[in-house]
Design a protein around this motif. Structure first.
Motif: not given
Ligand code: SAH
Length: 239
Positions: A94-99, A180-186, A218-223, A227-233
């Motif tokens: 659901q989160t992937c679809a929302t993002l 993790c890189p930021m501001h990717l448009d590609l 250093p913080r281990i995040l739940r999947v 996912v939303p943290v990676l996408v927004s970054r």
């Protein structure tokens, strides 16, 4: 439900649709609509707009739709996700679809339990229902595609390199050296591991296929958080 997503079978004429079931309950109980009200609607894989409620009963709502605006832009992302445990899978989907993720590959990994693949959430109907909930949240209409690959090695060796072509390819892996890189448009490809993480062998194979390992600190995040943290970054959603 910030938008009622309409499917071909909901339409009785080109501009008139009938809602029942979950969406009707939502109209009654949450939106508390009356005849004459406008509600946000969209046509699956099409435009968004408004629906005027022209008739409303306990059994159905008839709406006349006017669809003229495009849905929000999709993310330029192909997501490779180690199959999560069923309850988390439903939420992550659901989160992937929302993002705005439109291309989702569910892959195997050593720490994916075999039983996860048996979940009823992987049926066509349940995939569609959960992605619909995610799309409606975001006022989107474009249904993501979900691919299932239950064997890690043949997938990574035979299919993945072609899927990564012309994309920036990343594997999120805690403890690696590169942030993790930021501001990717590609066009970007991203691999996210299971609850127990990818094994060193698997990270090696993903790297061989063309992925770069990156971390989120250093913080281990739940999947479901990663996912939303990676996408927004990675992408700038607020532009
Ligand atoms: N116990 C595992 C962590 C699994 S977390 C380990 O130590 O490797 C589940 C997945 O979320 C990971 O495989 C990774 O893809 C992603 N993830 C969670 N936290 C992360 C972080 N801090 N950096 C990079 N990826 C992370």
């Amino acid at each position: 439900m910030n938008l009622a997503l309409l499917f071909e079978e909901d339409f009785v004429t080109t501009d008139r649709a009938v809602l029942s079931g979950r969406r009707l309950t939502h109209l009654h109980e949450v939106l508390k609509v009356s005849e004459g009200d406008l509600i946000p609607v969209g046509r699956v894989n099409g435009d968004i707009g408004t629906g005027r409620v022209v008739s409303l009963t306990d059994a159905r709502a008839d709406i006349v739709v006017d669809l003229a605006a495009p849905p929000p832009p999709p993310l330029p992302l192909t997501l490779f996700l180690a199959m999560p445990r069923p309850k988390m899978f439903r939420r992550v989907l659901q989160t992937c679809a929302t993002l705005g993720v439109k291309d989702i590959w569910l892959i195997n990994s050593y720490k994916v339990e075999k039983s996860f693949w048996q979940t009823p959430w992987l049926s066509e109907d349940n995939l569609r229902e959960n992605m619909t909930l995610g799309l409606e949240q975001a006022r989107d209409t474009i249904m993501p595609e979900v691919h299932v690959r239950k064997l890690f090695k043949p997938f990574v060796e035979d299919e993945l390199p072609a899927l990564l072509r012309d994309k920036r390819a990343l594997v999120a892996h805690p403890g690696t050296a590169t942030p993790c890189p930021m501001h990717l448009d590609l066009p970007t490809a991203l691999c996210v591991g299971p609850e127990g993480g990818f094994t060193p062998y698997e990270v090696g194979k993903l790297e061989e296929a063309g992925c770069e390992s990156v971390h989120l600190g250093p913080r281990i995040l739940r999947v479901e958080t990663a996912v939303p943290v990676l996408v927004s970054r990675l992408f700038d959603a607020c532009r």
